[in-house]
Write an enzyme that holds these catalytic residues in place. Structure first.
Site, PDB file in Angstrom:
ATOM      1  N   ARG A 140     -13.557  37.528 -32.313  1.00 12.59           N
ATOM      2  CA  ARG A 140     -12.597  37.562 -31.202  1.00 12.59           C
ATOM      3  C   ARG A 140     -11.290  36.844 -31.574  1.00 12.59           C
ATOM      4  NH1 ARG A 140     -15.174  35.298 -26.109  1.00 12.59           N
ATOM      5  NH2 ARG A 140     -13.015  35.507 -25.452  1.00 12.59           N
TER       6      ARG A 140
ATOM      7  N   HIS B 138      -9.784  27.469 -19.261  1.00 11.54           N
ATOM      8  CA  HIS B 138     -11.006  27.682 -20.047  1.00 11.54           C
ATOM      9  C   HIS B 138     -10.794  27.422 -21.538  1.00 11.54           C
ATOM     10  CE1 HIS B 138     -12.579  30.419 -16.558  1.00 11.54           C
ATOM     11  NE2 HIS B 138     -12.711  29.126 -16.302  1.00 11.54           N
TER      12      HIS B 138
ATOM     13  N   CYS C  94     -15.646  19.574 -32.373  1.00  8.34           N
ATOM     14  CA  CYS C  94     -16.958  19.080 -32.784  1.00  8.34           C
ATOM     15  C   CYS C  94     -17.895  19.239 -31.596  1.00  8.34           C
ATOM     16  CB  CYS C  94     -16.856  17.610 -33.190  1.00  8.34           C
ATOM     17  SG  CYS C  94     -18.471  16.851 -33.446  1.00  8.34           S
TER      18      CYS C  94
ATOM     19  N   GLY D 206      -4.967  40.169 -12.703  1.00  9.75           N
ATOM     20  CA  GLY D 206      -5.957  40.551 -13.715  1.00  9.75           C
ATOM     21  C   GLY D 206      -7.183  39.674 -13.807  1.00  9.75           C
TER      22      GLY D 206
HETATM   23  C1  BJW Z   1      -6.551  44.472 -15.053  1.00  7.86           C
HETATM   24  C2  BJW Z   1      -6.130  45.338 -16.065  1.00  7.86           C
HETATM   25  C3  BJW Z   1      -4.745  45.496 -16.222  1.00  7.86           C
HETATM   26  C4  BJW Z   1      -8.267  45.314 -16.078  1.00  7.86           C
HETATM   27  N1  BJW Z   1      -3.900  44.837 -15.415  1.00  7.86           N
HETATM   28  N2  BJW Z   1      -5.696  43.829 -14.282  1.00  7.86           N
HETATM   29  C5  BJW Z   1     -19.590  28.654  -7.405  1.00  7.86           C
HETATM   30  C6  BJW Z   1     -20.233  29.822  -7.048  1.00  7.86           C
HETATM   31  C7  BJW Z   1     -20.994  30.537  -7.981  1.00  7.86           C
HETATM   32  C8  BJW Z   1     -21.110  30.076  -9.300  1.00  7.86           C
HETATM   33  C9  BJW Z   1     -20.478  28.921  -9.645  1.00  7.86           C
HETATM   34  C10 BJW Z   1     -19.738  28.226  -8.715  1.00  7.86           C
HETATM   35  N3  BJW Z   1     -19.200  27.139  -9.335  1.00  7.86           N
HETATM   36  C11 BJW Z   1     -19.592  27.147 -10.633  1.00  7.86           C
HETATM   37  C12 BJW Z   1     -20.376  28.214 -10.857  1.00  7.86           C
HETATM   38  C13 BJW Z   1     -21.026  28.577 -12.157  1.00  7.86           C
HETATM   39  C14 BJW Z   1     -20.139  29.349 -13.096  1.00  7.86           C
HETATM   40  C15 BJW Z   1     -19.720  30.636 -12.412  1.00  7.86           C
HETATM   41  O1  BJW Z   1     -18.633  30.787 -11.909  1.00  7.86           O
HETATM   42  N4  BJW Z   1     -20.612  31.620 -12.408  1.00  7.86           N
HETATM   43  C16 BJW Z   1     -20.340  32.916 -11.772  1.00  7.86           C
HETATM   44  C17 BJW Z   1     -19.973  33.964 -12.819  1.00  7.86           C
HETATM   45  C18 BJW Z   1     -21.586  33.328 -11.032  1.00  7.86           C
HETATM   46  N5  BJW Z   1     -18.990  28.551 -13.512  1.00  7.86           N
HETATM   47  C19 BJW Z   1     -19.049  27.680 -14.499  1.00  7.86           C
HETATM   48  O2  BJW Z   1     -20.094  27.467 -15.090  1.00  7.86           O
HETATM   49  C20 BJW Z   1     -17.785  26.914 -14.836  1.00  7.86           C
HETATM   50  N6  BJW Z   1     -18.046  25.529 -14.914  1.00  7.86           N
HETATM   51  C21 BJW Z   1     -18.290  24.778 -13.840  1.00  7.86           C
HETATM   52  O3  BJW Z   1     -18.297  25.254 -12.734  1.00  7.86           O
HETATM   53  O4  BJW Z   1     -18.511  23.446 -14.134  1.00  7.86           O
HETATM   54  C22 BJW Z   1     -19.022  22.624 -13.088  1.00  7.86           C
HETATM   55  C23 BJW Z   1     -20.510  22.703 -13.163  1.00  7.86           C
HETATM   56  C24 BJW Z   1     -21.133  22.258 -14.302  1.00  7.86           C
HETATM   57  C25 BJW Z   1     -22.506  22.295 -14.360  1.00  7.86           C
HETATM   58  C26 BJW Z   1     -23.241  22.835 -13.308  1.00  7.86           C
HETATM   59  C27 BJW Z   1     -22.573  23.327 -12.181  1.00  7.86           C
HETATM   60  C28 BJW Z   1     -21.191  23.241 -12.111  1.00  7.86           C
HETATM   61  C29 BJW Z   1     -17.274  27.314 -16.214  1.00  7.86           C
HETATM   62  C30 BJW Z   1     -16.858  28.725 -16.278  1.00  7.86           C
HETATM   63  C31 BJW Z   1     -16.480  29.088 -17.708  1.00  7.86           C
HETATM   64  C32 BJW Z   1     -16.184  30.573 -17.854  1.00  7.86           C
HETATM   65  N7  BJW Z   1     -16.150  30.889 -19.232  1.00  7.86           N
HETATM   66  C33 BJW Z   1     -15.738  32.232 -19.626  1.00  7.86           C
HETATM   67  C34 BJW Z   1     -15.856  32.304 -21.156  1.00  7.86           C
HETATM   68  C35 BJW Z   1     -14.729  31.473 -21.782  1.00  7.86           C
HETATM   69  C36 BJW Z   1     -14.751  31.528 -23.251  1.00  7.86           C
HETATM   70  C37 BJW Z   1     -14.545  32.897 -23.783  1.00  7.86           C
HETATM   71  O5  BJW Z   1     -13.439  33.475 -23.678  1.00  7.86           O
HETATM   72  O6  BJW Z   1     -15.515  33.393 -24.353  1.00  7.86           O
HETATM   73  O7  BJW Z   1     -14.390  32.461 -19.215  1.00  7.86           O
HETATM   74  S1  BJW Z   1     -16.644  33.533 -18.843  1.00  7.86           S
HETATM   75  C38 BJW Z   1     -15.271  34.617 -18.696  1.00  7.86           C
HETATM   76  O8  BJW Z   1     -14.983  34.835 -17.306  1.00  7.86           O
HETATM   77  C39 BJW Z   1     -14.065  33.863 -19.273  1.00  7.86           C
HETATM   78  C40 BJW Z   1     -12.990  34.194 -18.288  1.00  7.86           C
HETATM   79  O9  BJW Z   1     -11.933  33.253 -18.357  1.00  7.86           O
HETATM   80  C41 BJW Z   1     -13.735  34.196 -16.980  1.00  7.86           C
HETATM   81  C42 BJW Z   1     -13.031  34.942 -15.885  1.00  7.86           C
HETATM   82  O10 BJW Z   1     -12.922  36.292 -16.201  1.00  7.86           O
HETATM   83  P1  BJW Z   1     -11.630  37.109 -15.721  1.00  7.86           P
HETATM   84  O11 BJW Z   1     -10.435  36.555 -16.377  1.00  7.86           O
HETATM   85  O12 BJW Z   1     -11.630  37.217 -14.257  1.00  7.86           O
HETATM   86  O13 BJW Z   1     -11.903  38.529 -16.409  1.00  7.86           O
HETATM   87  P2  BJW Z   1     -12.870  39.716 -15.929  1.00  7.86           P
HETATM   88  O14 BJW Z   1     -13.196  40.482 -17.134  1.00  7.86           O
HETATM   89  O15 BJW Z   1     -13.973  39.230 -15.090  1.00  7.86           O
HETATM   90  O16 BJW Z   1     -11.943  40.588 -14.987  1.00  7.86           O
HETATM   91  C43 BJW Z   1     -10.848  41.301 -15.510  1.00  7.86           C
HETATM   92  C44 BJW Z   1     -10.036  41.843 -14.335  1.00  7.86           C
HETATM   93  O17 BJW Z   1      -8.883  42.445 -14.860  1.00  7.86           O
HETATM   94  C45 BJW Z   1     -10.775  42.925 -13.525  1.00  7.86           C
HETATM   95  O18 BJW Z   1     -10.646  42.630 -12.142  1.00  7.86           O
HETATM   96  C46 BJW Z   1     -10.008  44.211 -13.855  1.00  7.86           C
HETATM   97  O19 BJW Z   1      -9.943  45.125 -12.772  1.00  7.86           O
HETATM   98  C47 BJW Z   1      -8.650  43.669 -14.181  1.00  7.86           C
HETATM   99  N8  BJW Z   1      -7.845  44.496 -15.094  1.00  7.86           N
HETATM  100  N9  BJW Z   1      -7.170  45.871 -16.681  1.00  7.86           N
HETATM  101  C48 BJW Z   1      -4.325  44.033 -14.461  1.00  7.86           C
HETATM  102  N10 BJW Z   1      -4.195  46.351 -17.168  1.00  7.86           N
END
Ligand code: BJW
Length: 240
Positions: free
Chosen positions: A65, A114, A122, A183
């Site tokens: 990536r 993120h 590390c 997005g």
């Molecule tokens: C377009 C387009 C175009 C397409 N133009 N648009 C509350 C409720 C439920 C769960 C939780 C909560 N609080 C915490 C959680 C747990 C968890 C979570 O959220 N889980 C849910 C998924 C269920 N969160 C965490 O664990 C976070 N930490 C945390 O809360 O710490 C406190 C804690 C600790 C211990 C225990 C409990 C709490 C951390 C989250 C880390 C997310 N990491 C990732 C990977 C990062 C590294 C990597 O890149 O590999 O981050 S996951 C992935 O999703 C990445 C992204 O940043 C993130 C968001 O995704 P995003 O950006 O929204 O992308 P997509 O693909 O989902 O959507 C794309 C959009 O674009 C779509 O809508 C399309 O339609 C659109 N699109 N083309 C405009 N041309």
């Protein structure tokens, strides 16, 4: 009118997600058939447990990536946001993306909720490592100081977001008089819940080809790809 709201706004805050980089050829996580989580288990590749289970697989996936990010170019959506930053009195860009395409388009100091795929840390001490800090006789390489594996500098599921970055993002949204969300699928927290800090009188503007929780709450929903919508939006408010 949306263009007038932009002209009058004193502090514009923008939250971006993977969709803003999609038109640069970087896959999103959810949605389309070539999105990452439609092909791979997120807990296997983007959690501490997954890294412990198979560090080589995770390291190599992020290395692939990273190459994709380095080969990609910012698209018109990134450039439009960089332009907007110079046109409004105060501007804060918050991104969930781990790429550097906002910076390469000219945005100043985006808040990376993120982390960054271009940073190596590390896995034991958390400190950033450069080439000289690494022992590279294994995959992943190891920290020269403590021997623990190196890991990508991103935030995995179950990990805390960097405190200072999160606090700055929350403060920015709480003092915004316009929030533009571009997005993101709005399913990952706490990033998705940032919108809840927006003062009630400030308009919420969402740009996304698909409906999301944010679009349902938006004052303006522009249902279109960001690469077309954002330049048009900035041009409508501020001219060419
Ligand atoms: C377009 C387009 C175009 C397409 N133009 N648009 C509350 C409720 C439920 C769960 C939780 C909560 N609080 C915490 C959680 C747990 C968890 C979570 O959220 N889980 C849910 C998924 C269920 N969160 C965490 O664990 C976070 N930490 C945390 O809360 O710490 C406190 C804690 C600790 C211990 C225990 C409990 C709490 C951390 C989250 C880390 C997310 N990491 C990732 C990977 C990062 C590294 C990597 O890149 O590999 O981050 S996951 C992935 O999703 C990445 C992204 O940043 C993130 C968001 O995704 P995003 O950006 O929204 O992308 P997509 O693909 O989902 O959507 C794309 C959009 O674009 C779509 O809508 C399309 O339609 C659109 N699109 N083309 C405009 N041309």
């Amino acid at each position: 009118m949306l263009a007038e709201e932009f002209q009058e706004a004193q502090h514009v805050v923008v939250l971006t997600g993977a969709g803003v980089s999609a038109e640069s050829g970087i896959p999103t996580f959810r949605g389309s058939t070539d999105s990452y989580w439609s092909q791979f288990d997120p807990m296997m590749l983007a959690s501490v447990e997954g890294f412990r289970e198979n560090p080589k697989l995770v390291w190599e996936w992020y290395a692939m990536r990273r190459e994709k990010v380095l080969a990609a170019q910012p698209n018109p959506a990134h450039f439009a946001l960089a332009r907007l930053e110079g046109l409004v009195p105060r501007f804060t860009l918050i991104t969930q993306n781990v790429d550097d395409l906002h910076e390469r388009a000219g945005s100043q100091n985006p808040l990376h909720l993120h982390g960054s795929i271009l940073v190596t840390r590390c896995s034991a001490e958390g400190r950033a490592l450069d080439g000289a800090d690494l022992l590279d006789d294994t995959v992943p390489p190891r920290c020269r100081r403590c021997g623990a594996y190196a890991r990508p500098g991103v935030v995995w599921f179950g990990e805390m977001l960097p405190r200072d970055v999160w606090d700055a993002a929350e403060r920015a949204v709480a003092s915004a008089d316009m929030l533009l969300i571009v997005g993101t699928s709005a399913v990952v927290h706490p990033a998705a819940s940032l919108a809840a800090s927006l003062p009630k009188i400030a308009p919420l503007v969402v740009v996304n080809p698909e409906e999301t929780e944010h679009s349902r709450a938006a004052d303006y929903f522009i249902q279109a790809p960001a690469g077309a919508a954002l330049p048009a939006l900035v041009e409508a408010a501020f001219g060419k």
